[in-house]
Design an enzyme around this catalytic site. Structure first.
Site, PDB file in Angstrom:
ATOM      1  N   ARG A 187       0.880  -1.137  -0.063  1.00  0.00           N
ATOM      2  CA  ARG A 187      -0.006   0.022  -0.073  1.00  0.00           C
ATOM      3  C   ARG A 187       0.916   1.592   0.035  1.00  0.00           C
ATOM      4  O   ARG A 187       0.479   2.122  -0.555  1.00  0.00           O
ATOM      5  CB  ARG A 187      -0.903  -0.005   1.278  1.00  0.00           C
ATOM      6  CG  ARG A 187      -2.063  -0.864   0.967  1.00  0.00           C
ATOM      7  CD  ARG A 187      -2.976  -0.665   2.251  1.00  0.00           C
ATOM      8  NE  ARG A 187      -4.132  -1.728   1.727  1.00  0.00           N
ATOM      9  CZ  ARG A 187      -5.244  -2.296   2.340  1.00  0.00           C
ATOM     10  NH1 ARG A 187      -4.810  -2.294   3.751  1.00  0.00           N
ATOM     11  NH2 ARG A 187      -6.351  -2.960   2.133  1.00  0.00           N
ATOM     12  N   LYS A 222     -17.684 -17.041   1.834  1.00  0.00           N
ATOM     13  CA  LYS A 222     -19.316 -16.692   2.331  1.00  0.00           C
ATOM     14  C   LYS A 222     -20.102 -16.095   1.019  1.00  0.00           C
ATOM     15  O   LYS A 222     -19.669 -15.166   0.612  1.00  0.00           O
ATOM     16  CB  LYS A 222     -19.257 -15.892   3.270  1.00  0.00           C
ATOM     17  CG  LYS A 222     -18.787 -16.347   4.632  1.00  0.00           C
ATOM     18  CD  LYS A 222     -19.253 -15.421   5.950  1.00  0.00           C
ATOM     19  CE  LYS A 222     -18.980 -15.918   7.108  1.00  0.00           C
ATOM     20  NZ  LYS A 222     -19.094 -14.739   8.262  1.00  0.00           N
ATOM     21  N   GLY A 282      -9.019  -8.913  -0.846  1.00  0.00           N
ATOM     22  CA  GLY A 282      -7.753  -9.298  -0.209  1.00  0.00           C
ATOM     23  C   GLY A 282      -7.118 -10.662  -0.563  1.00  0.00           C
ATOM     24  O   GLY A 282      -5.924 -10.720  -0.869  1.00  0.00           O
ATOM     25  N   GLY A 336     -13.198  -4.145   0.129  1.00  0.00           N
ATOM     26  CA  GLY A 336     -14.683  -3.974   0.169  1.00  0.00           C
ATOM     27  C   GLY A 336     -14.803  -2.697  -0.860  1.00  0.00           C
ATOM     28  O   GLY A 336     -15.961  -2.871  -1.439  1.00  0.00           O
TER      29      GLY A 336
HETATM   30  P1  ADP Z   1     -11.493 -12.241  -1.084  1.00  0.00           P
HETATM   31  O1  ADP Z   1     -10.719 -11.461   0.129  1.00  0.00           O
HETATM   32  O2  ADP Z   1     -10.574 -12.282  -2.271  1.00  0.00           O
HETATM   33  O3  ADP Z   1     -12.670 -11.559  -1.346  1.00  0.00           O
HETATM   34  P2  ADP Z   1     -12.887 -13.884   0.514  1.00  0.00           P
HETATM   35  O4  ADP Z   1     -12.425 -13.456   1.933  1.00  0.00           O
HETATM   36  O5  ADP Z   1     -14.436 -14.006   0.025  1.00  0.00           O
HETATM   37  O6  ADP Z   1     -11.972 -13.633  -0.699  1.00  0.00           O
HETATM   38  O7  ADP Z   1     -12.648 -15.576   0.611  1.00  0.00           O
HETATM   39  C1  ADP Z   1     -11.270 -16.003   0.780  1.00  0.00           C
HETATM   40  C2  ADP Z   1     -11.358 -17.093   1.704  1.00  0.00           C
HETATM   41  O8  ADP Z   1     -12.046 -18.403   1.323  1.00  0.00           O
HETATM   42  C3  ADP Z   1     -10.208 -17.902   1.968  1.00  0.00           C
HETATM   43  O9  ADP Z   1      -9.419 -17.599   3.357  1.00  0.00           O
HETATM   44  C4  ADP Z   1     -10.131 -19.348   1.560  1.00  0.00           C
HETATM   45  O10 ADP Z   1      -9.316 -20.091   2.363  1.00  0.00           O
HETATM   46  C5  ADP Z   1     -11.798 -19.450   1.920  1.00  0.00           C
HETATM   47  N1  ADP Z   1     -12.214 -20.683   1.140  1.00  0.00           N
HETATM   48  C6  ADP Z   1     -12.216 -20.932  -0.225  1.00  0.00           C
HETATM   49  N2  ADP Z   1     -12.597 -22.056  -0.424  1.00  0.00           N
HETATM   50  C7  ADP Z   1     -13.100 -22.784   0.900  1.00  0.00           C
HETATM   51  C8  ADP Z   1     -13.760 -23.750   1.149  1.00  0.00           C
HETATM   52  N3  ADP Z   1     -14.030 -24.755   0.269  1.00  0.00           N
HETATM   53  N4  ADP Z   1     -14.066 -24.127   2.477  1.00  0.00           N
HETATM   54  C9  ADP Z   1     -13.674 -23.037   3.314  1.00  0.00           C
HETATM   55  N5  ADP Z   1     -13.275 -21.944   3.138  1.00  0.00           N
HETATM   56  C10 ADP Z   1     -12.955 -21.543   1.812  1.00  0.00           C
HETATM   57 MG    MG Z   2     -11.172 -11.828   2.200  1.00  0.00          MG
END
Ligand code: ADP
Ligand code: MG
Length: 398
Positions: A35, A199, A356, A379
């Site tokens: 950053r 999620k 992230g 976000g």
């Molecule tokens: P980003 O930060 O890129 O938006 P998210 O925060 O939505 O992504 O999701 C990332 C998380 O999702 C990671 O920590 C990863 O371990 C988790 N994840 C991915 N697939 C699974 C799974 N099958 N079960 C549990 N967690 C998962």
């Molecule tokens: Mg995330």
């Protein structure tokens, strides 16, 4: 677009909101300086114009109101001094005579960093008085903190109104806005969105919005099991948000109505427990047996998803395909990263990656320099792609 690019700031005092919210390790060293580095083009441009630069930033979430040693920006000032090769003036205070005297004594090319703006609780409430006091320090206002652009805070949005003719996007902000607008309004088709992560609840907004933009919605990550359950499959111990089953059903229905191809993985790699060393098994169906947890998408899905990506002209990727933090379950995420890079380099697709964890994943995969654009905002990027107005952007544009 009001950007600093074509303006000369010689002799001006320029207030710049940056995103210096960096992580520290246990020894108190900055563990990821991305950053800070990303703010350099804007700072260097202003310095070379002959402006004096006054930086405003936040670090963490101080709660007490007033100084908290844990959240001081002093180490960031020292680090920035090294990067710039010149001493950055650091103020213990944010407001008051000492600060305004320091600000007025700045010479052309000097850089000053104000202490953590969130030591003032008014900041996160979008306090007018704080914004007004800060505005007195400069002749112009630049917002380069895309990561905080979805917040209507004193230093990210409210302050802009005191500079009706002298407010600008910094170079990082400009790049984000140009690229995200391209995705939202000007995407070449086929447009494929690869959405994963843990999620579904955090991705509903973007999924809904993409139903009107994308041709292909490719779903992975832990959130797919809520879709599986909605389709009547068994999911074992896999992640699931039971209160979002109906949402998943509705999303699938809308995709069908709108003619969007919604892909769900047809196979999974599952584990006995949530660990890298866990016993694993390949499941060639959408039914996960009792006692097992879905950790990654399987071979067949990887192949299918990569094919879809390679046929696309625009690709948005947000959310890892599996639990990529464990090497045993990083395969699909790495393969997708490779396919996105290949589509970009070989087929001249426009590829954007944000979030992230997704950014960490693309960095980890080694393909980060082969994609078109990596967003600095988690976000903020999601909200932009949901079609929301971001206060930090609106404050400059209007
Ligand atoms: P980003 O930060 O890129 O938006 P998210 O925060 O939505 O992504 O999701 C990332 C998380 O999702 C990671 O920590 C990863 O371990 C988790 N994840 C991915 N697939 C699974 C799974 N099958 N079960 C549990 N967690 C998962
Ligand atoms: Mg995330």
């Amino acid at each position: 677009m009001r950007t600093i690019k074509n303006v000369n700031f010689n002799g001006k005092k320029v207030l710049v909101r940056v995103d210096f919210n960096v992580p520290f390790d246990k020894q108190g060293n900055i563990s990821d300086d991305t950053r800070i580095r990303e703010a350099l083009p804007t700072i260097n441009k202003l310095v070379s114009d002959g402006a004096s630069v006054i930086l405003m930033a936040h670090l963490g979430r101080p709660k007490k109101g007033g100084f908290e040693a844990e959240f001081t920006l002093k180490p960031v000032a020292e680090y920035l001094s090294k990067l710039l090769g010149k001493q950055v003036v650091f103020t213990q205070e944010l407001l008051g005579k000492e600060v305004s005297d320091l600000a007025s004594s700045l010479k052309k090319g000097d850089v000053m960093l104000l202490e953590n703006i969130r030591f003032y609780p008014e900041e996160t409430k979008g306090g007018e008085e704080l914004a007004k006091q800060l505005s007195l320090l400069g002749d112009a206002y630049v917002n380069d903190a895309f990561g905080a652009a979805h917040r209507e805070h004193s230093s990210t949005a409210v302050i802009a109104k005191y500079f009706p003719n002298d407010k600008y996007f910094g170079l990082l902000m400009e790049n984000e806005v140009v690229n995200l607008n391209k995705l939202m309004n000007n995407a070449e088709h086929p447009f494929t969105a690869v959405i994963g992560g843990s999620k579904i609840s955090s991705k509903i907004g973007i999924l809904e919005s993409l139903l009107d933009k994308a041709d292909n919605l490719v779903i992975g990550g832990g959130m797919r099991y809520t879709f599986y359950k909605a389709l009547g499959h068994t999911i074992g111990n896999s992640l699931c948000e039971d209160d979002k089953i109906q949402t998943a059903q509705l999303l699938m229905q809308k995709a069908e109505e709108k003619g969007v191809n919604l892909y769900l993985p047809c196979d999974s790699v599952v584990a006995k427990e949530f660990s890298n060393e866990a016993e694993t098994m390949y499941i060639d169906s959408m039914d996960i047996p009792d006692g097992w947890e879905g950790m990654d998408i399987g071979e067949k899905s990887i192949k299918q998803y990569c094919e879809v990506v390679l046929q696309s002209k625009t690709i948005l990727w947000n959310g890892p395909m599996g639990v990529f933090e464990f090497p045993a379950f990083a395969k699909a995420t790495n393969e997708i990263a490779k396919a996105v890079a290949k589509a970009t380099v070989d087929n001249r697709a426009f590829s954007a990656i944000g979030g992230g964890d997704s950014v960490a994943a693309i960095n980890q995969s080694g393909f980060a320099d082969k994609v078109s654009y990596i967003s600095t905002g988690g976000g903020a990027m999601l909200e932009f792609l949901e079609g929301k107005t971001l206060p930090g952007i609106a404050a400059i544009e209007n």
